[in-house]
Design a protein around this motif. Sequence first.
Motif, short mmCIF file in Angstrom:
data_model
loop_
_atom_site.label_atom_id
_atom_site.label_comp_id
_atom_site.label_asym_id
_atom_site.label_seq_id
_atom_site.Cartn_x
_atom_site.Cartn_y
_atom_site.Cartn_z
N PRO A 89 28.48 63.60 67.41
CA PRO A 89 28.50 62.13 67.47
C PRO A 89 27.73 61.46 66.33
O PRO A 89 28.04 60.34 65.97
CB PRO A 89 27.86 61.83 68.83
CG PRO A 89 27.12 63.06 69.21
CD PRO A 89 27.84 64.20 68.58
N ARG A 90 26.75 62.15 65.79
CA ARG A 90 25.99 61.55 64.68
C ARG A 90 26.86 61.31 63.45
O ARG A 90 26.51 60.54 62.57
CB ARG A 90 24.80 62.45 64.29
CG ARG A 90 23.60 62.34 65.20
CD ARG A 90 22.35 62.82 64.47
NE ARG A 90 21.93 61.89 63.44
CZ ARG A 90 21.12 60.85 63.67
NH1 ARG A 90 20.65 60.65 64.86
NH2 ARG A 90 20.81 60.03 62.69
N GLU A 91 27.97 62.03 63.40
CA GLU A 91 28.86 61.89 62.24
C GLU A 91 29.89 60.80 62.45
O GLU A 91 30.90 60.75 61.75
CB GLU A 91 29.55 63.22 61.94
CG GLU A 91 28.58 64.23 61.34
CD GLU A 91 29.09 65.66 61.41
OE1 GLU A 91 30.32 65.84 61.43
OE2 GLU A 91 28.25 66.56 61.48
N MET A 92 29.64 59.92 63.40
CA MET A 92 30.64 58.87 63.67
C MET A 92 30.85 57.97 62.45
O MET A 92 29.95 57.76 61.64
CB MET A 92 30.23 58.05 64.87
CG MET A 92 29.04 57.19 64.66
SD MET A 92 28.74 56.24 66.18
CE MET A 92 26.98 56.16 66.13
N THR A 93 32.08 57.50 62.35
CA THR A 93 32.45 56.64 61.22
C THR A 93 33.15 55.39 61.74
O THR A 93 33.61 55.36 62.89
CB THR A 93 33.42 57.38 60.28
OG1 THR A 93 34.54 57.84 61.03
CG2 THR A 93 32.73 58.56 59.60
N VAL A 94 33.23 54.38 60.91
CA VAL A 94 34.02 53.20 61.24
C VAL A 94 35.11 53.02 60.19
O VAL A 94 34.94 53.36 59.03
CB VAL A 94 33.16 51.91 61.31
CG1 VAL A 94 32.34 51.88 62.59
CG2 VAL A 94 32.28 51.75 60.09
N ASN A 95 36.21 52.46 60.65
CA ASN A 95 37.37 52.26 59.78
C ASN A 95 37.30 50.87 59.15
O ASN A 95 37.82 49.90 59.69
CB ASN A 95 38.64 52.42 60.62
CG ASN A 95 39.89 52.31 59.79
OD1 ASN A 95 39.85 51.97 58.61
ND2 ASN A 95 41.02 52.59 60.41
N LEU A 96 36.66 50.79 58.00
CA LEU A 96 36.52 49.48 57.34
C LEU A 96 37.78 49.10 56.58
O LEU A 96 37.98 47.94 56.22
CB LEU A 96 35.31 49.49 56.39
CG LEU A 96 33.93 49.67 57.03
CD1 LEU A 96 32.83 49.53 56.00
CD2 LEU A 96 33.70 48.69 58.18
#
Lengths: 143, 81
Positions: free
Chosen positions: A104-111
Amino acid sequence: MEQVKTTRFGDVDISEHRPISFPLGLPGFPDQKRFVLMEHKPGSPFMWLQSADSPNLAFVVMDPFLIQSNYLQDLPPRDREMVLGKTDTPPLVLTIVNIPHGAPREMTVNLLGPLVIDAEARTGKQVILAGSAYQTRHPVLPE
Amino acid sequence: MLVLTRKINESITIGNDITVQVLGVRGGQVRLGIKAPKETPVNRTEVYESIQRENREAARTPRDLDLLNDMMTTSPRNEPE
């Protein structure tokens, strides 16, 4: 009273959570045309965009400006118009969070593909800022 | 797949309100001009597919986010409200 059945949240009352219509669905989910937006927990930066028609489908979303305070500044005109349209009311902009299983620490957002929602009209769309340098996987947490 | 041959400056019409015109051909590249209503998204296919992939990935979100909440509140990048 209409309710939305969900796997994660049980039955959700539509009079409390007015559905947002996505006339085009979402890329990858063209048939999903109605969602409800729900808080995760008071004080949490996360919200859920829960499908009104598929109990099992929900996206974690968040305010992209928490990640990048200057997000959407200096967009090329075509991208800018897709986000702002021609209305005076600035839309609600959210970004979908991708949380890898077991990391989960590697979560990303789709900008690159923000959700643009007209909260008053209860309509939304996912736009693709093709003229920008944004990425589909922008890290949320520092390395 | 429907296959049509067009010359430079010729176009095709899709439905009632979309036209695609061949503006030029140079080397291996074709320049297209596309007229479509504003609510019809027009994207390079590979970019569209990257959003599709990302959405499908994101839909596999774990159920429990509480762990994440803790991370966010201790993260230096997250400003308190």
